[in-house]
Motif scaffolding. Structure first.
Motif, short mmCIF file in Angstrom:
data_model
loop_
_atom_site.label_atom_id
_atom_site.label_comp_id
_atom_site.label_asym_id
_atom_site.label_seq_id
_atom_site.Cartn_x
_atom_site.Cartn_y
_atom_site.Cartn_z
N ALA A 35 -3.36 1.77 -1.80
CA ALA A 35 -2.80 1.36 -3.09
C ALA A 35 -3.61 0.25 -3.73
N GLN A 36 -4.03 -0.72 -2.92
CA GLN A 36 -4.85 -1.82 -3.45
C GLN A 36 -6.16 -1.30 -4.03
N LYS A 37 -6.80 -0.39 -3.33
CA LYS A 37 -8.08 0.17 -3.80
C LYS A 37 -7.87 1.01 -5.07
N ILE A 38 -6.84 1.84 -5.07
CA ILE A 38 -6.57 2.71 -6.23
C ILE A 38 -6.24 1.87 -7.46
N ARG A 39 -5.43 0.86 -7.29
CA ARG A 39 -5.06 0.01 -8.43
C ARG A 39 -6.29 -0.73 -8.96
N LYS A 40 -7.10 -1.27 -8.05
CA LYS A 40 -8.29 -2.04 -8.45
C LYS A 40 -9.34 -1.16 -9.11
N ASP A 41 -9.65 -0.02 -8.51
CA ASP A 41 -10.75 0.81 -8.98
C ASP A 41 -10.37 1.79 -10.10
N TYR A 42 -9.11 2.24 -10.12
CA TYR A 42 -8.74 3.31 -11.05
C TYR A 42 -7.57 2.95 -11.96
N SER A 43 -6.96 1.78 -11.74
CA SER A 43 -5.85 1.31 -12.56
C SER A 43 -4.74 2.36 -12.70
N ILE A 44 -4.39 2.95 -11.56
CA ILE A 44 -3.31 3.94 -11.54
C ILE A 44 -2.10 3.27 -10.90
N THR A 84 9.02 4.66 1.29
CA THR A 84 8.90 4.33 2.70
C THR A 84 10.26 4.18 3.35
N ALA A 85 10.26 4.26 4.65
CA ALA A 85 11.48 3.99 5.42
C ALA A 85 11.52 2.53 5.85
N PHE A 86 10.44 1.80 5.57
CA PHE A 86 10.34 0.42 6.03
C PHE A 86 10.76 -0.57 4.95
N SER A 87 11.74 -1.39 5.29
CA SER A 87 12.20 -2.40 4.34
C SER A 87 12.23 -3.78 4.96
N ASN A 88 11.56 -3.93 6.11
CA ASN A 88 11.54 -5.25 6.75
C ASN A 88 10.70 -6.21 5.91
N GLU A 89 10.94 -7.49 6.14
CA GLU A 89 10.30 -8.53 5.33
C GLU A 89 8.78 -8.50 5.42
N LYS A 90 8.25 -8.27 6.62
CA LYS A 90 6.80 -8.25 6.80
C LYS A 90 6.16 -7.13 5.99
N THR A 91 6.72 -5.92 6.06
CA THR A 91 6.19 -4.79 5.30
C THR A 91 6.33 -5.03 3.81
N LEU A 92 7.50 -5.52 3.40
CA LEU A 92 7.74 -5.77 1.98
C LEU A 92 6.77 -6.82 1.43
N ASN A 93 6.55 -7.89 2.18
CA ASN A 93 5.62 -8.93 1.72
C ASN A 93 4.19 -8.41 1.63
N ARG A 94 3.81 -7.59 2.58
CA ARG A 94 2.47 -7.00 2.54
C ARG A 94 2.34 -6.02 1.38
N ALA A 95 3.40 -5.24 1.15
CA ALA A 95 3.39 -4.28 0.04
C ALA A 95 3.25 -4.98 -1.30
N LYS A 96 3.84 -6.13 -1.44
CA LYS A 96 3.75 -6.88 -2.70
C LYS A 96 2.31 -7.19 -3.08
N THR A 97 1.44 -7.36 -2.09
CA THR A 97 0.04 -7.69 -2.38
C THR A 97 -0.67 -6.56 -3.13
N ALA A 98 -0.14 -5.34 -3.05
CA ALA A 98 -0.73 -4.20 -3.76
C ALA A 98 -0.20 -4.09 -5.18
N LYS A 99 0.71 -4.97 -5.57
CA LYS A 99 1.31 -4.98 -6.91
C LYS A 99 1.85 -3.61 -7.30
N PRO A 100 2.77 -3.08 -6.50
CA PRO A 100 3.32 -1.75 -6.82
C PRO A 100 4.20 -1.80 -8.05
N TYR A 101 4.38 -0.66 -8.66
CA TYR A 101 5.25 -0.53 -9.82
C TYR A 101 6.66 -0.12 -9.39
#
Length: 157
Positions: free
Chosen positions: A69-78, A84-101
């Motif tokens: 997601a980080q690469k796609i957002r940076k290179d292609y602005s998509i 995901t089935a994962f909602s733990n704090e560690k996964t959520l905090n890491r996911a935030k770094t990809a700036k999901p929509y």
């Protein structure tokens, strides 16, 4: 409804097919279904590019959904929507770094896709328009400054 193209990145084929069925019933087009981050990145390089990517976080291969997601957002602005089935704090905090929509938790409903995709597309368009307007304003300021500097120097010679 306009033809919004969606890329599905999900390593469980049954889940991917279920998502595809839901998307098609909502009137979206599916540009592809892949099971790894590497394949997702490769598909985003090709034309036609997806308008939005539904990305699982845990994938096959060496590149997980967050890194892809980080690469796609940076290179292609998509815009990326994690699912995901994962909602733990560690996964959520890491996911935030990809700036999901968006972030859809499994199990999901058809309405989860519709609302998330529509909001992501709308937000992405507003961001692109804002960037374009800002770039145009800056270009006008720079152009005016150059003219002012040239004329100012000539007037004071």
């Amino acid at each position: 409804m306009e033809n919004i193209k969606v890329l599905i990145v999900e390593d469980e084929i049954i889940v991917a097919r279920h998502i595809e069925d839901m998307l098609l019933s909502l009137g979206y087009s599916v540009t592809g279904m892949v099971s790894s981050g590497e394949e997702a990145i490769k598909l985003c390089e090709e034309t036609p590019r997806p308008d939005v990517v539904l990305m699982d976080i845990m994938l096959e291969g060496n590149v997980d959904g967050i890194d892809a997601a980080q690469k796609i957002r940076k290179d292609y602005s998509i815009p990326i929507i994690f699912l995901t089935a994962f909602s733990n704090e560690k996964t959520l905090n890491r996911a935030k770094t990809a700036k999901p929509y968006g972030y859809i938790l499994k199990p999901f409903q058809e309405t989860d896709f519709y609302t998330s995709i529509e909001i992501a597309i709308h937000k992405h368009r507003i961001e692109r328009k804002l960037v374009e307007e800002t770039e145009n304003a800056l270009a006008a300021i720079i152009g005016s400054s150059e003219v002012f500097l040239e004329e100012g120097a000539a007037k004071h010679d």
